[in-house]
Design a protein around this motif. Structure first.
Motif, PDB file in Angstrom:
ATOM      1  N   VAL A 140      44.372 -80.017 109.854  1.00  0.00           N
ATOM      2  CA  VAL A 140      45.224 -79.210 108.972  1.00  0.00           C
ATOM      3  C   VAL A 140      45.840 -80.152 107.940  1.00  0.00           C
ATOM      4  O   VAL A 140      47.053 -80.391 107.919  1.00  0.00           O
ATOM      5  N   ALA A 155      54.629 -80.581 110.543  1.00  0.00           N
ATOM      6  CA  ALA A 155      54.313 -79.158 110.460  1.00  0.00           C
ATOM      7  C   ALA A 155      52.905 -78.885 110.998  1.00  0.00           C
ATOM      8  O   ALA A 155      52.671 -77.878 111.673  1.00  0.00           O
ATOM      9  N   ALA A 156      51.961 -79.785 110.700  1.00  0.00           N
ATOM     10  CA  ALA A 156      50.594 -79.620 111.187  1.00  0.00           C
ATOM     11  C   ALA A 156      50.552 -79.713 112.714  1.00  0.00           C
ATOM     12  O   ALA A 156      49.822 -78.972 113.376  1.00  0.00           O
ATOM     13  N   LYS A 186      53.009 -78.961 114.756  1.00  0.00           N
ATOM     14  CA  LYS A 186      53.621 -77.738 115.279  1.00  0.00           C
ATOM     15  C   LYS A 186      52.612 -76.591 115.258  1.00  0.00           C
ATOM     16  O   LYS A 186      52.505 -75.818 116.216  1.00  0.00           O
ATOM     17  N   GLN A 187      51.856 -76.506 114.170  1.00  0.00           N
ATOM     18  CA  GLN A 187      50.850 -75.451 114.076  1.00  0.00           C
ATOM     19  C   GLN A 187      49.750 -75.673 115.112  1.00  0.00           C
ATOM     20  O   GLN A 187      49.236 -74.717 115.703  1.00  0.00           O
ATOM     21  N   ALA A 238      48.495 -73.126 117.961  1.00  0.00           N
ATOM     22  CA  ALA A 238      47.087 -72.731 117.994  1.00  0.00           C
ATOM     23  C   ALA A 238      46.485 -72.956 119.374  1.00  0.00           C
ATOM     24  O   ALA A 238      45.799 -72.091 119.927  1.00  0.00           O
ATOM     25  N   ARG A 289      47.591 -67.212 111.374  1.00  0.00           N
ATOM     26  CA  ARG A 289      48.758 -68.092 111.318  1.00  0.00           C
ATOM     27  C   ARG A 289      48.488 -69.290 110.412  1.00  0.00           C
ATOM     28  O   ARG A 289      49.386 -69.792 109.733  1.00  0.00           O
ATOM     29  N   ALA A 290      47.237 -69.745 110.411  1.00  0.00           N
ATOM     30  CA  ALA A 290      46.886 -70.919 109.602  1.00  0.00           C
ATOM     31  C   ALA A 290      46.822 -70.574 108.121  1.00  0.00           C
ATOM     32  O   ALA A 290      47.146 -71.402 107.267  1.00  0.00           O
ATOM     33  N   ALA A 299      50.077 -70.964 105.899  1.00  0.00           N
ATOM     34  CA  ALA A 299      50.421 -72.380 105.726  1.00  0.00           C
ATOM     35  C   ALA A 299      49.563 -73.004 104.638  1.00  0.00           C
ATOM     36  O   ALA A 299      50.038 -73.799 103.816  1.00  0.00           O
TER      37      ALA A 299
END
Length: 212
Positions: free
Chosen positions: A141, A148-149, A151-152, A156, A190-191, A194
């Motif tokens: 990501v 932030a990446a 956390k994502q 996921a 969700r991705a 972002a």
């Protein structure tokens, strides 16, 4: 008969590989040491020539499974354009092939609940491998800052693994396929926001006049 060091290492690796598959199929407490050794073509009595305890074998088997999973993701990423890497990994993970072959799949959906009840040593080893998996997925990501990446990636992985557990509970029919599809959609939806935010930020930065 005395065996060479190389032979012992090869035997050790074979035991770990076989145990890794069996533990994912049967669970950490669904198979005993005797059965694990039999699968590897060895006697129960030879176990302690290779491992200090059953926990030691379980940790190595878990580690082997987690490493294979992370390496599989890495290979997929290397073979895919950057903008499609996350989707490719998600599609591969939430597939009917993965659902129907737990013995060669991700260790977390099959063993995660049991690991939570294992010794602190086992949980620590498992957590370290989980963190590596999170960092590997976060690297796919690139549009987001690292924090932030990451956390994502955590969200996921949690969604992907929960989806796989539910899909396996549902069996292999239409309902199970629906669960897999819903999980894929949830992770990628969700991705998408972002990525849009990151793109807008990049456009805004490029349009801002430089100050001298």
């Amino acid at each position: 008969m005395r065996y060479s060091r190389e032979h012992k290492l090869e035997t050790h690796a074979r035991i770990v590989k076989k145990a890794s598959v069996r533990l994912r199929e049967k669970g950490a407490h669904g198979i005993g040491v005797a059965d694990l050794m039999k699968d590897a073509g060895l006697t129960h009595g030879g176990f302690y020539a290779h491992f200090d305890s059953r926990d030691a074998l379980v940790i190595e088997a878990f580690t082997h499974a987690m490493d294979r999973g992370t390496e599989h993701w890495r290979k997929l990423a290397e073979q895919t354009p950057p903008e499609k890497r996350l989707a490719t990994i998600v599609d591969s993970y939430l597939s009917t092939l993965h659902r129907d072959d737990p013995g060669h799949g991700c260790a977390i959906p099959t063993l995660g609940a049991e690991i939570a009840r294992e010794s602190p040593r086992t949980r620590k080893a498992f957590a370290a491998k989980l963190e590596q998996m999170i960092d590997m997925l976060a690297a796919q990501v690139p549009e987001l800052p690292r924090k932030a990446a990451r956390k994502q990636a955590m969200a996921a992985i949690a969604t992907m693994m929960g989806t796989l557990v539910l899909a396996r509970i549902a069996g292999s029919g239409e309902f199970s396929d629906e669960i897999l599809a819903a999980g894929r959609e949830a992770v990628l939806a969700r991705a998408a926001p972002a990525k849009r935010v990151a793109k807008k930020a990049a456009v805004k930065k490029a349009a801002t006049p430089a100050r001298h």
